[in-house]
Design a protein around this motif. Structure first.
Motif, PDB file in Angstrom:
ATOM      1  N   UNK A  27       0.817  -1.212   0.000  1.00  0.00           N
ATOM      2  CA  UNK A  27       0.000   0.000   0.000  1.00  0.00           C
ATOM      3  C   UNK A  27       0.852   1.264   0.000  1.00  0.00           C
ATOM      4  N   UNK A  28       2.145   1.164   0.348  1.00  0.00           N
ATOM      5  CA  UNK A  28       2.998   2.344   0.364  1.00  0.00           C
ATOM      6  C   UNK A  28       3.588   2.638  -1.012  1.00  0.00           C
ATOM      7  N   UNK A  29       3.342   1.767  -1.976  1.00  0.00           N
ATOM      8  CA  UNK A  29       3.876   1.952  -3.319  1.00  0.00           C
ATOM      9  C   UNK A  29       3.222   3.162  -3.980  1.00  0.00           C
ATOM     10  N   UNK A  30       4.022   4.056  -4.547  1.00  0.00           N
ATOM     11  CA  UNK A  30       3.503   5.237  -5.222  1.00  0.00           C
ATOM     12  C   UNK A  30       3.733   5.084  -6.716  1.00  0.00           C
ATOM     13  N   UNK A  31       2.706   5.382  -7.483  1.00  0.00           N
ATOM     14  CA  UNK A  31       2.758   5.274  -8.924  1.00  0.00           C
ATOM     15  C   UNK A  31       2.394   6.621  -9.523  1.00  0.00           C
ATOM     16  N   UNK A  32       3.050   6.976 -10.603  1.00  0.00           N
ATOM     17  CA  UNK A  32       2.686   8.172 -11.353  1.00  0.00           C
ATOM     18  C   UNK A  32       2.080   7.683 -12.657  1.00  0.00           C
ATOM     19  N   UNK A  33       0.926   8.217 -12.988  1.00  0.00           N
ATOM     20  CA  UNK A  33       0.298   7.842 -14.246  1.00  0.00           C
ATOM     21  C   UNK A  33      -0.231   9.084 -14.935  1.00  0.00           C
ATOM     22  N   UNK A  34      -0.376   8.976 -16.250  1.00  0.00           N
ATOM     23  CA  UNK A  34      -0.887  10.101 -17.025  1.00  0.00           C
ATOM     24  C   UNK A  34      -2.367  10.321 -16.705  1.00  0.00           C
ATOM     25  N   UNK A  35      -2.785  11.558 -16.792  1.00  0.00           N
ATOM     26  CA  UNK A  35      -4.181  11.910 -16.598  1.00  0.00           C
ATOM     27  C   UNK A  35      -4.977  11.440 -17.813  1.00  0.00           C
ATOM     28  N   UNK A  36      -6.031  10.674 -17.550  1.00  0.00           N
ATOM     29  CA  UNK A  36      -6.863  10.097 -18.614  1.00  0.00           C
ATOM     30  C   UNK A  36      -7.999  11.064 -18.964  1.00  0.00           C
ATOM     31  N   UNK A  37      -8.098  11.379 -20.243  1.00  0.00           N
ATOM     32  CA  UNK A  37      -9.111  12.321 -20.709  1.00  0.00           C
ATOM     33  C   UNK A  37     -10.007  11.630 -21.738  1.00  0.00           C
ATOM     34  N   UNK A  38     -11.293  11.625 -21.452  1.00  0.00           N
ATOM     35  CA  UNK A  38     -12.300  11.046 -22.341  1.00  0.00           C
ATOM     36  C   UNK A  38     -12.734  12.125 -23.333  1.00  0.00           C
TER      37      UNK A  38
END
Length: 157
Positions: A27-38
């Motif tokens: 649960x301490x794992x941090x992920x960066x992801x792109x913002x998803x736009x519909x």
């Protein structure tokens, strides 16, 4: 002969760091992801090919700026190969809409896009009516504390 999953992944060249990144137990794992736009906009009102072209052009701009656009208009090819009722496409598109962080509403008359905007509002998604407003209002990426296969269930920093 049984091989442990970590051993197998090492053999095929996946490193331990990546293996840890795939684990959903930390649960301490941090992920960066792109913002998803519909991308919501006209499809069947007017020429579907022209409307799909317009949606893809908007998506290209977003992609160039670091966003992860989703273009439901691309189901145009699928529908050409295997036609389905309108409701099927709207139901499918709505599933992806719920996984996005924001909606870009393209100009033009569209009952379907209006429904998508309404669904976005009901689900707490911001809706932008211009590329400029979206780029000012939404970051290109987001950090989350953990990975969840359920898109909207992530805790963001």
């Amino acid at each position: 002969m049984k091989i442990k999953p970590a051993t197998f992944l090492k053999r095929i060249g996946i490193r331990r760091k990546l293996i840890r990144g795939l684990s959903m137990n930390h649960s301490s794992h941090t992920t960066v992801r792109k913002t998803r736009v519909y991308i919501a906009g006209p499809y069947s009102h007017g020429d579907p090919c022209v409307n799909t072209y317009t949606a893809v052009q908007a998506a290209n701009v977003l992609l160039d700026h670091g966003y992860a656009p989703f273009v439901p208009h691309l189901n145009h090819l699928w529908h050409t190969i295997s036609p389905r009722p309108y409701k099927d496409w709207m139901d499918l598109d709505n599933q992806f809409l719920l996984c996005c962080d924001a909606v870009l509403r393209l100009p033009g008359e569209s009952h379907g896009a209006d429904q998508e905007v309404e669904s976005a509002g009901l689900n707490g998604l911001p809706v932008y009516h211009s590329m400029e407003a979206l780029m000012q209002g939404m970051p290109t990426s987001q950090q989350c504390h953990h990975y969840s296969p359920h898109c909207r269930d992530q805790t963001f920093l």
